[in-house]
Design a protein around this motif. Sequence first.
Motif, mmCIF file in Angstrom:
data_model
loop_
_atom_site.group_PDB
_atom_site.id
_atom_site.type_symbol
_atom_site.label_atom_id
_atom_site.label_comp_id
_atom_site.label_asym_id
_atom_site.label_seq_id
_atom_site.Cartn_x
_atom_site.Cartn_y
_atom_site.Cartn_z
ATOM 1 N N GLN A 63 -23.531 -30.920 2.901
ATOM 2 C CA GLN A 63 -22.849 -31.799 3.828
ATOM 3 C C GLN A 63 -21.944 -30.965 4.728
ATOM 4 O OE1 GLN A 63 -21.629 -35.444 2.308
ATOM 5 N NE2 GLN A 63 -20.287 -35.954 4.012
ATOM 6 N N VAL A 85 -26.218 -31.654 17.389
ATOM 7 C CA VAL A 85 -26.123 -33.113 17.465
ATOM 8 C C VAL A 85 -24.966 -33.481 18.381
ATOM 9 C CG1 VAL A 85 -27.057 -33.496 15.151
ATOM 10 C CG2 VAL A 85 -24.590 -33.164 15.452
ATOM 11 N N GLY A 122 -22.629 -35.872 14.494
ATOM 12 C CA GLY A 122 -23.768 -36.780 14.515
ATOM 13 C C GLY A 122 -23.381 -38.162 15.003
ATOM 14 N N THR A 164 -23.353 -41.550 17.192
ATOM 15 C CA THR A 164 -24.225 -42.459 17.936
ATOM 16 C C THR A 164 -23.320 -43.429 18.685
ATOM 17 O OG1 THR A 164 -25.976 -42.275 16.282
ATOM 18 C CG2 THR A 164 -26.109 -44.117 17.812
ATOM 19 N N SER A 169 -20.912 -45.014 15.547
ATOM 20 C CA SER A 169 -20.964 -44.491 14.193
ATOM 21 C C SER A 169 -21.164 -42.987 14.206
ATOM 22 C CB SER A 169 -22.102 -45.169 13.420
ATOM 23 O OG SER A 169 -23.345 -44.862 14.005
ATOM 24 N N ALA A 170 -20.997 -42.369 13.051
ATOM 25 C CA ALA A 170 -21.177 -40.926 12.916
ATOM 26 C C ALA A 170 -21.682 -40.610 11.520
ATOM 27 C CB ALA A 170 -19.869 -40.206 13.188
ATOM 28 N N GLU A 171 -22.356 -39.490 11.401
ATOM 29 C CA GLU A 171 -22.869 -39.066 10.101
ATOM 30 C C GLU A 171 -21.739 -38.568 9.196
ATOM 31 O OE1 GLU A 171 -26.912 -37.320 12.209
ATOM 32 O OE2 GLU A 171 -26.063 -36.244 10.507
ATOM 33 N N SER A 172 -20.799 -37.841 9.753
ATOM 34 C CA SER A 172 -19.702 -37.277 8.975
ATOM 35 C C SER A 172 -18.448 -37.229 9.832
ATOM 36 C CB SER A 172 -20.017 -35.852 8.507
ATOM 37 O OG SER A 172 -21.146 -35.819 7.684
#
Length: 117
Positions: A1, A30, A96, A98, A103-106
Amino acid sequence: QVQLIESGGGLVQAGGSLRLSCVASVRPFVAMGWFRQAPGKERELVAAISFSEDTWYSDYVKGRFAISRDNSKNAVYLQMNSLKPEDTAVYYCAFGVTVITRSAESMGQGTQVTVSS
């Protein structure tokens, strides 16, 4: 991660400037961005930048904040000018992102920004 380390927060008077920095533990191929969360409010996306450096800003910060990135350093920055007391919040670097879904991955651990009137 991925790990994200933010820096640059602090206390500033209204009208002042701050520059936030974030370094990722991996090369960020990203979109990156910055969220913020004020006390009693939901976390909101304030700025995002694609890998090709297209940018997006929320209406609340457009014209005052500037996001940039340095892919060679795995870094993303947020230059904040003309700060207002309502900009007071914890700011989170995001990996990441969007924009459509906000939203985000992390996200990182956050850095406090306080703007005094």
